[in-house]
Design a protein around this motif. Structure first.
Motif, PDB file in Angstrom:
ATOM      1  N   ILE A  74       0.867  -1.183   0.000  1.00  0.00           N
ATOM      2  CA  ILE A  74       0.000   0.000   0.000  1.00  0.00           C
ATOM      3  C   ILE A  74       0.899   1.227   0.000  1.00  0.00           C
ATOM      4  O   ILE A  74       1.587   1.512   0.978  1.00  0.00           O
ATOM      5  CB  ILE A  74      -0.940  -0.010   1.220  1.00  0.00           C
ATOM      6  N   TYR A  75       0.899   1.960  -1.109  1.00  0.00           N
ATOM      7  CA  TYR A  75       1.855   3.040  -1.317  1.00  0.00           C
ATOM      8  C   TYR A  75       1.686   4.229  -0.380  1.00  0.00           C
ATOM      9  O   TYR A  75       2.647   4.729   0.167  1.00  0.00           O
ATOM     10  CB  TYR A  75       1.781   3.551  -2.762  1.00  0.00           C
ATOM     11  N   HIS A  76       0.488   4.730  -0.236  1.00  0.00           N
ATOM     12  CA  HIS A  76       0.273   6.007   0.440  1.00  0.00           C
ATOM     13  C   HIS A  76      -0.176   5.864   1.895  1.00  0.00           C
ATOM     14  O   HIS A  76      -0.681   6.821   2.460  1.00  0.00           O
ATOM     15  CB  HIS A  76      -0.729   6.846  -0.341  1.00  0.00           C
ATOM     16  N   ALA A  77       0.025   4.719   2.480  1.00  0.00           N
ATOM     17  CA  ALA A  77      -0.346   4.528   3.887  1.00  0.00           C
ATOM     18  C   ALA A  77       0.775   5.047   4.780  1.00  0.00           C
ATOM     19  O   ALA A  77       1.912   4.591   4.697  1.00  0.00           O
ATOM     20  CB  ALA A  77      -0.616   3.060   4.170  1.00  0.00           C
TER      21      ALA A  77
ATOM     22  N   GLN B   1       2.472  -0.488   5.449  1.00  0.00           N
ATOM     23  CA  GLN B   1       2.379  -0.493   3.995  1.00  0.00           C
ATOM     24  C   GLN B   1       2.338  -1.886   3.383  1.00  0.00           C
ATOM     25  O   GLN B   1       2.498  -2.025   2.175  1.00  0.00           O
ATOM     26  CB  GLN B   1       3.550   0.287   3.395  1.00  0.00           C
ATOM     27  N   ARG B   2       2.087  -2.884   4.170  1.00  0.00           N
ATOM     28  CA  ARG B   2       2.063  -4.249   3.659  1.00  0.00           C
ATOM     29  C   ARG B   2       0.864  -4.985   4.237  1.00  0.00           C
ATOM     30  O   ARG B   2       0.479  -4.758   5.380  1.00  0.00           O
ATOM     31  CB  ARG B   2       3.355  -4.950   4.061  1.00  0.00           C
ATOM     32  N   THR B   3       0.285  -5.881   3.433  1.00  0.00           N
ATOM     33  CA  THR B   3      -0.838  -6.675   3.910  1.00  0.00           C
ATOM     34  C   THR B   3      -0.891  -8.003   3.163  1.00  0.00           C
ATOM     35  O   THR B   3      -0.295  -8.152   2.099  1.00  0.00           O
ATOM     36  CB  THR B   3      -2.172  -5.925   3.745  1.00  0.00           C
ATOM     37  N   GLU B   4      -1.591  -8.944   3.733  1.00  0.00           N
ATOM     38  CA  GLU B   4      -1.906 -10.198   3.045  1.00  0.00           C
ATOM     39  C   GLU B   4      -3.411 -10.382   3.138  1.00  0.00           C
ATOM     40  O   GLU B   4      -3.980 -10.394   4.228  1.00  0.00           O
ATOM     41  CB  GLU B   4      -1.182 -11.386   3.663  1.00  0.00           C
ATOM     42  N   LEU B   5      -4.048 -10.505   1.984  1.00  0.00           N
ATOM     43  CA  LEU B   5      -5.491 -10.670   1.903  1.00  0.00           C
ATOM     44  C   LEU B   5      -5.814 -12.069   1.406  1.00  0.00           C
ATOM     45  O   LEU B   5      -5.032 -12.665   0.656  1.00  0.00           O
ATOM     46  CB  LEU B   5      -6.102  -9.642   0.947  1.00  0.00           C
TER      47      LEU B   5
ATOM     48  N   ASP C  93      -4.670   4.727   7.733  1.00  0.00           N
ATOM     49  CA  ASP C  93      -4.663   4.848   6.261  1.00  0.00           C
ATOM     50  C   ASP C  93      -4.749   3.478   5.609  1.00  0.00           C
ATOM     51  O   ASP C  93      -5.472   3.275   4.631  1.00  0.00           O
ATOM     52  CB  ASP C  93      -3.394   5.545   5.781  1.00  0.00           C
ATOM     53  N   LYS C  94      -3.994   2.541   6.142  1.00  0.00           N
ATOM     54  CA  LYS C  94      -3.985   1.179   5.607  1.00  0.00           C
ATOM     55  C   LYS C  94      -5.357   0.544   5.719  1.00  0.00           C
ATOM     56  O   LYS C  94      -5.871  -0.042   4.770  1.00  0.00           O
ATOM     57  CB  LYS C  94      -2.960   0.343   6.361  1.00  0.00           C
TER      58      LYS C  94
ATOM     59  N   LYS D 283     -10.338  -1.974   4.007  1.00  0.00           N
ATOM     60  CA  LYS D 283     -11.768  -2.100   4.283  1.00  0.00           C
ATOM     61  C   LYS D 283     -12.586  -1.849   3.018  1.00  0.00           C
ATOM     62  O   LYS D 283     -13.563  -2.548   2.755  1.00  0.00           O
ATOM     63  CB  LYS D 283     -12.186  -1.137   5.384  1.00  0.00           C
ATOM     64  N   SER D 284     -12.177  -0.877   2.235  1.00  0.00           N
ATOM     65  CA  SER D 284     -12.870  -0.582   0.987  1.00  0.00           C
ATOM     66  C   SER D 284     -12.872  -1.790   0.056  1.00  0.00           C
ATOM     67  O   SER D 284     -13.909  -2.182  -0.487  1.00  0.00           O
ATOM     68  CB  SER D 284     -12.195   0.609   0.310  1.00  0.00           C
ATOM     69  N   ILE D 285     -11.722  -2.407  -0.124  1.00  0.00           N
ATOM     70  CA  ILE D 285     -11.605  -3.554  -1.025  1.00  0.00           C
ATOM     71  C   ILE D 285     -12.387  -4.755  -0.500  1.00  0.00           C
ATOM     72  O   ILE D 285     -13.139  -5.399  -1.242  1.00  0.00           O
ATOM     73  CB  ILE D 285     -10.125  -3.916  -1.233  1.00  0.00           C
ATOM     74  N   LEU D 286     -12.229  -5.078   0.772  1.00  0.00           N
ATOM     75  CA  LEU D 286     -12.899  -6.251   1.341  1.00  0.00           C
ATOM     76  C   LEU D 286     -14.416  -6.095   1.337  1.00  0.00           C
ATOM     77  O   LEU D 286     -15.143  -7.048   1.021  1.00  0.00           O
ATOM     78  CB  LEU D 286     -12.393  -6.523   2.757  1.00  0.00           C
ATOM     79  N   THR D 287     -14.904  -4.906   1.659  1.00  0.00           N
ATOM     80  CA  THR D 287     -16.348  -4.669   1.666  1.00  0.00           C
ATOM     81  C   THR D 287     -16.942  -4.804   0.268  1.00  0.00           C
ATOM     82  O   THR D 287     -17.978  -5.439   0.080  1.00  0.00           O
ATOM     83  CB  THR D 287     -16.666  -3.281   2.244  1.00  0.00           C
ATOM     84  N   LYS D 288     -16.275  -4.224  -0.718  1.00  0.00           N
ATOM     85  CA  LYS D 288     -16.761  -4.334  -2.106  1.00  0.00           C
ATOM     86  C   LYS D 288     -16.768  -5.785  -2.574  1.00  0.00           C
ATOM     87  O   LYS D 288     -17.709  -6.224  -3.234  1.00  0.00           O
ATOM     88  CB  LYS D 288     -15.906  -3.488  -3.040  1.00  0.00           C
ATOM     89  N   ALA D 289     -15.727  -6.527  -2.250  1.00  0.00           N
ATOM     90  CA  ALA D 289     -15.657  -7.933  -2.674  1.00  0.00           C
ATOM     91  C   ALA D 289     -16.804  -8.739  -2.062  1.00  0.00           C
ATOM     92  O   ALA D 289     -17.444  -9.532  -2.754  1.00  0.00           O
ATOM     93  CB  ALA D 289     -14.315  -8.536  -2.276  1.00  0.00           C
ATOM     94  N   LYS D 290     -17.062  -8.548  -0.795  1.00  0.00           N
ATOM     95  CA  LYS D 290     -18.126  -9.292  -0.120  1.00  0.00           C
ATOM     96  C   LYS D 290     -19.504  -8.923  -0.658  1.00  0.00           C
ATOM     97  O   LYS D 290     -20.374  -9.780  -0.779  1.00  0.00           O
ATOM     98  CB  LYS D 290     -18.082  -9.037   1.386  1.00  0.00           C
ATOM     99  N   GLN D 291     -19.704  -7.643  -0.990  1.00  0.00           N
ATOM    100  CA  GLN D 291     -21.005  -7.194  -1.467  1.00  0.00           C
ATOM    101  C   GLN D 291     -21.265  -7.581  -2.917  1.00  0.00           C
ATOM    102  O   GLN D 291     -22.386  -7.936  -3.275  1.00  0.00           O
ATOM    103  CB  GLN D 291     -21.125  -5.672  -1.330  1.00  0.00           C
TER     104      GLN D 291
END
Length: 93
Positions: A12-15, A50-54, A20-21, A26-34
């Protein structure tokens, strides 16, 4: 029954903080679930800015359907400006 799971590490570049992260994730996960027939969660690097595992998971009678739903979920990450996938692993059960 086909179970598909896709795990992806992302940068995540701008976190500049965990807040911020979380907003990006949350935006990505919520959209995917909906929008898609998937379960989604952050499974790694919760305390790193700046790093995550989804992970996204789907269950169906058809491998084609499961793969399509998982690919659509990944496309949400690819379309988002502030995040980049660095490693993606599919698992089939």
């Amino acid at each position: 029954m086909i179970i598909g799971v896709v795990r992806c590490e992302c940068f995540i570049y701008h976190a500049h903080s965990l807040k911020d992260k979380r907003a990006v994730i949350k935006s990505i996960l919520t959209k995917a679930k909906q929008r898609f027939n998937v379960s989604a969660s952050e499974i790694g690097y919760q305390d790193v800015w700046q790093r995550t595992e989804l992970a996204f998971a789907a269950v169906s009678h058809s491998k084609v359907f499961v793969e399509r739903e998982l690919q659509r979920s990944l496309s949400l990450i690819d379309q988002h400006d502030g995040i980049e996938r660095t490693d993606t692993v599919f698992e089939w059960l």
